[in-house]
Design a protein around this motif. Sequence first.
Motif, short mmCIF file in Angstrom:
data_model
loop_
_atom_site.label_atom_id
_atom_site.label_comp_id
_atom_site.label_asym_id
_atom_site.label_seq_id
_atom_site.Cartn_x
_atom_site.Cartn_y
_atom_site.Cartn_z
N ASP A 15 0.83 -1.21 0.00
CA ASP A 15 0.00 0.00 0.00
C ASP A 15 0.87 1.26 0.00
OD1 ASP A 15 -2.24 -1.59 0.03
OD2 ASP A 15 -2.67 -1.29 2.17
N LEU A 16 1.92 1.25 0.80
CA LEU A 16 2.82 2.40 0.88
C LEU A 16 3.54 2.61 -0.46
CD1 LEU A 16 4.02 4.58 2.66
CD2 LEU A 16 5.67 2.91 3.50
N ARG A 17 3.98 1.51 -1.06
CA ARG A 17 4.65 1.58 -2.36
C ARG A 17 3.70 2.15 -3.41
NH1 ARG A 17 3.97 -1.59 -6.26
NH2 ARG A 17 3.11 -3.29 -5.05
N ASN A 18 2.47 1.65 -3.43
CA ASN A 18 1.48 2.14 -4.39
C ASN A 18 1.15 3.62 -4.18
OD1 ASN A 18 1.28 -0.33 -5.66
ND2 ASN A 18 -0.43 -1.01 -4.38
N ALA A 19 1.03 4.02 -2.91
CA ALA A 19 0.68 5.41 -2.59
C ALA A 19 1.76 6.37 -3.08
CB ALA A 19 0.49 5.58 -1.09
N ARG A 20 2.99 5.90 -3.12
CA ARG A 20 4.10 6.75 -3.57
C ARG A 20 4.41 6.58 -5.06
NH1 ARG A 20 8.03 7.97 1.29
NH2 ARG A 20 6.45 8.07 2.92
N GLY A 21 3.63 5.75 -5.72
CA GLY A 21 3.82 5.57 -7.16
C GLY A 21 5.08 4.82 -7.54
N ILE A 22 5.56 3.98 -6.64
CA ILE A 22 6.78 3.22 -6.90
C ILE A 22 6.41 1.90 -7.56
CG2 ILE A 22 8.74 2.05 -5.80
CD1 ILE A 22 8.51 4.30 -3.65
N PRO A 23 7.03 1.59 -8.69
CA PRO A 23 6.68 0.34 -9.38
C PRO A 23 7.13 -0.88 -8.58
CG PRO A 23 8.53 1.40 -10.48
CD PRO A 23 8.05 2.34 -9.41
N ARG A 24 6.42 -1.95 -8.78
CA ARG A 24 6.72 -3.21 -8.11
C ARG A 24 8.04 -3.76 -8.64
NH1 ARG A 24 2.90 -8.53 -8.13
NH2 ARG A 24 4.06 -9.59 -6.51
N ARG A 25 8.83 -4.34 -7.74
CA ARG A 25 10.09 -4.94 -8.16
C ARG A 25 9.82 -6.20 -8.96
NH1 ARG A 25 12.91 -4.59 -2.36
NH2 ARG A 25 11.79 -6.53 -2.15
N PRO A 26 10.67 -6.49 -9.93
CA PRO A 26 10.46 -7.73 -10.68
C PRO A 26 10.72 -8.93 -9.78
CG PRO A 26 12.50 -6.66 -11.35
CD PRO A 26 11.81 -5.72 -10.40
N CYS A 27 9.93 -9.97 -9.99
CA CYS A 27 10.08 -11.19 -9.19
C CYS A 27 11.05 -12.12 -9.90
CB CYS A 27 8.73 -11.88 -9.03
SG CYS A 27 7.56 -10.90 -8.09
N GLY A 28 11.61 -13.04 -9.15
CA GLY A 28 12.45 -14.06 -9.75
C GLY A 28 13.86 -13.59 -10.00
N LEU A 29 14.47 -14.21 -11.00
CA LEU A 29 15.87 -13.95 -11.31
C LEU A 29 16.00 -13.00 -12.49
CD1 LEU A 29 17.03 -17.68 -11.18
CD2 LEU A 29 17.54 -15.94 -9.48
N SER A 30 17.00 -12.12 -12.42
CA SER A 30 17.30 -11.27 -13.57
C SER A 30 18.01 -12.12 -14.61
CB SER A 30 18.19 -10.11 -13.14
OG SER A 30 19.48 -10.60 -12.78
N ASP A 31 18.19 -11.59 -15.80
CA ASP A 31 18.88 -12.34 -16.86
C ASP A 31 20.30 -12.70 -16.44
OD1 ASP A 31 16.65 -12.30 -18.48
OD2 ASP A 31 17.28 -10.49 -19.57
N GLU A 32 20.99 -11.77 -15.79
CA GLU A 32 22.36 -12.03 -15.34
C GLU A 32 22.36 -13.13 -14.26
OE1 GLU A 32 26.37 -12.13 -14.81
OE2 GLU A 32 25.26 -11.19 -16.43
N GLN A 33 21.40 -13.06 -13.34
CA GLN A 33 21.32 -14.08 -12.29
C GLN A 33 20.99 -15.44 -12.89
OE1 GLN A 33 18.36 -12.16 -9.84
NE2 GLN A 33 19.89 -11.57 -8.31
#
Length: 142
Positions: free
Chosen positions: A78-96
């Motif tokens: 809720d706090l993240r949404n209220a500040r307009g911060i996008p959700r972090r990607p889940c899982g592994l990045s391409d490098e990971q």
Amino acid sequence: MTRNWQTLLEFARTLPPDDGDTTATTTTIATPPPQRLRQHHTRLTPAQKDEVITLYQQGVPVREICQRYGISRQQVSDLRNARGIPRRPCGLSDEQKHQAEQHYLAGRSCAAIGRQFGVHAETVRRYLRTTGVALRARPGAA
């Protein structure tokens, strides 16, 4: 719910006292069950809210943020949404993903790789399976 118990208790008080007759069925009315505990929501100060957002943006796991501040995952969301911060990607990045494949082929377990990257072992296992890596038998699997 409480009113129903109060009504029953008042009714029980109007019944005649037990005269020791063992043939009659005796019903004992206990005290009402405790009310469900209300979930406690910690209210954060504006400074704490800023800290939560900073930690979130730094990549600190939400579980750790929740434990540190005594708040729920929903409050962080809720706090993240209220500040307009996008959700972090889940899982592994391409490098990971690339590193996970190398580590696995070098003999490390999915669990160890998952701990290194902060994801569940099944996330690593699922990725490796989709790329065609031959998975080793899990310890204890028949």
